[in-house]
Design an enzyme around this catalytic site. Structure first.
Site, PDB file in Angstrom:
ATOM      1  N   HIS A  32       2.059   4.313   3.812  1.00 37.83           N
ATOM      2  CA  HIS A  32       1.276   2.998   3.532  1.00 37.83           C
ATOM      3  C   HIS A  32      -0.051   3.233   3.080  1.00 37.83           C
ATOM      4  CE1 HIS A  32       0.895  -1.365   4.191  1.00 37.83           C
ATOM      5  NE2 HIS A  32      -0.365  -1.254   4.631  1.00 37.83           N
ATOM      6  N   ASP A  34      -3.536   1.719   1.682  1.00 43.92           N
ATOM      7  CA  ASP A  34      -4.101   0.291   1.832  1.00 43.92           C
ATOM      8  C   ASP A  34      -5.436   0.440   0.679  1.00 43.92           C
ATOM      9  OD1 ASP A  34      -3.312  -1.238   4.075  1.00 43.92           O
ATOM     10  OD2 ASP A  34      -3.993   0.263   5.399  1.00 43.92           O
ATOM     11  N   MET A  36      -8.520  -1.542  -0.909  1.00 40.81           N
ATOM     12  CA  MET A  36      -9.329  -2.804  -0.649  1.00 40.81           C
ATOM     13  C   MET A  36     -10.613  -2.831  -1.736  1.00 40.81           C
ATOM     14  SD  MET A  36      -9.688  -2.533   3.284  1.00 40.81           S
ATOM     15  CE  MET A  36      -8.198  -2.362   4.481  1.00 40.81           C
ATOM     16  N   HIS A  65      -0.435  -1.374  -0.644  1.00 38.23           N
ATOM     17  CA  HIS A  65      -0.869  -2.652  -0.166  1.00 38.23           C
ATOM     18  C   HIS A  65      -2.115  -2.964  -0.987  1.00 38.23           C
ATOM     19  CE1 HIS A  65      -2.073  -5.188   3.416  1.00 38.23           C
ATOM     20  NE2 HIS A  65      -1.952  -5.899   2.519  1.00 38.23           N
TER      21      HIS A  65
HETATM   22  C1  DX5 Z   1      -5.566  -3.495   7.499  1.00 36.30           C
HETATM   23  C2  DX5 Z   1      -4.631  -2.638   6.667  1.00 36.30           C
HETATM   24  C3  DX5 Z   1      -3.504  -1.831   7.816  1.00 36.30           C
HETATM   25  C4  DX5 Z   1      -4.397  -1.264   8.681  1.00 36.30           C
HETATM   26  C5  DX5 Z   1      -3.562  -1.045   9.746  1.00 36.30           C
HETATM   27  O1  DX5 Z   1      -6.320  -4.432   6.563  1.00 36.30           O
HETATM   28  O2  DX5 Z   1      -3.943  -3.341   5.959  1.00 36.30           O
HETATM   29  O3  DX5 Z   1      -2.637  -1.266   6.973  1.00 36.30           O
HETATM   30  O4  DX5 Z   1      -4.872   0.240   8.080  1.00 36.30           O
HETATM   31  O5  DX5 Z   1      -4.199   0.014  10.740  1.00 36.30           O
HETATM   32  P1  DX5 Z   1      -4.148  -0.210  12.421  1.00 36.30           P
HETATM   33  O6  DX5 Z   1      -2.659   0.309  12.356  1.00 36.30           O
HETATM   34  O7  DX5 Z   1      -4.971   0.673  12.885  1.00 36.30           O
HETATM   35  O8  DX5 Z   1      -4.340  -1.586  12.666  1.00 36.30           O
HETATM   36 ZN    ZN Z   2      -1.839  -2.550   5.049  1.00 30.65          ZN
END
Ligand code: DX5
Ligand code: ZN
Length: 218
Positions: A32, A34, A36, A65
């Site tokens: 996964h 992320d 941003m 994501h």
């Molecule tokens: C949050 C991200 C998640 C995050 C999850 O904005 O989309 O994927 O990395 O991290 P944990 O498992 O630490 O909540």
């Molecule tokens: Zn995520």
């Protein structure tokens, strides 16, 4: 079979290649990633060049994501960087139906993500285009937050909605998932669990992944 998708948000970015290998060896099913942009969410992470660098370092599929504004401008870059699942937020795109269809036309699985406050009803007319649904169980932007308990009801309602329509679209849940709460989230209807801090901060990530899959809470 439940899939576990470790989020590299909690990895040590100074040695990302090894950190990815570590979760692959520990039994992860997806990676996964992320993304941003500091606009859609109040944090900045990585973009296509870093993701491209991970190609060849792992055989895990890239589950990207996108937490960015105007995702339609950038999806090609993430597809070229190696995304196999590419998830966009329903709140970020005015033309989400077209965008999901476009991602699908490129041979990539289109995921659609919903923030905690976004109702399931918004999915009604785009389900024909969705290859995965990502239910956020924290407000996106940061790792290490606490799972919002009401989201269990949202997952159950989504599962019932998909069953009633005879749709077999996997439900991914993201945010605040750990060894303790994984069981109830799976029982609510999750097919894929994302976990960042619970996996990367653990002394033995393989144990965490195994416990999550076996629905074996601590
Ligand atoms: C949050 C991200 C998640 C995050 C999850 O904005 O989309 O994927 O990395 O991290 P944990 O498992 O630490 O909540
Ligand atoms: Zn995520």
């Amino acid at each position: 079979m439940i899939k576990i998708a470790p989020s590299i948000l909690s990895a040590d970015f100074a040695c990302l290649g090894e950190e990815v290998k570590k979760v692959e060896d520990a039994g992860a099913d997806l990676l996964h990633i992320d993304v941003m942009d500091g606009h859609f969410v109040p944090n900045l992470t990585i973009g296509p060049p870093v993701i491209s660098c991970l190609k060849g370092r792992t055989s895990l599929p890239f589950d990207v994501h996108l937490m960015i504004e105007n995702p339609e401008k950038y999806v090609d870059d993430y597809i070229n960087a190696g995304a196999q699942i590419l998830t966009v937020h329903i709140e970020a795109s005015v033309h989400i139906h077209r965008l999901l269809g476009y991602i699908k036309s490129k041979g990539v699985t289109p995921g659609v993500a919903l923030n905690p406050g976004t109702p399931l009803a918004d999915l009604e007319y785009i389900l024909d285009q969705a290859g995965m649904i990502l239910i956020m169980s924290v407000n996106p932007g940061f790792g290490g937050q606490t799972f919002i308990p009401q989201i269990k009801d949202k997952i159950k309602a989504l599962k019932a909605m998909l069953n009633s329509m005879s749709l077999d679209i996997p439900i991914e849940v993201d945010g605040g998932i750990n060894e303790k709460n994984a069981k109830e989230i799976i029982e609510a209807g999750a097919d894929i669990l994302v976990a960042g801090s619970a996996i990367y901060n653990a002394p033995d990530p393989s144990k965490v992944i195994r416990h999550m899959k076996e629905k074996n809470p601590l």
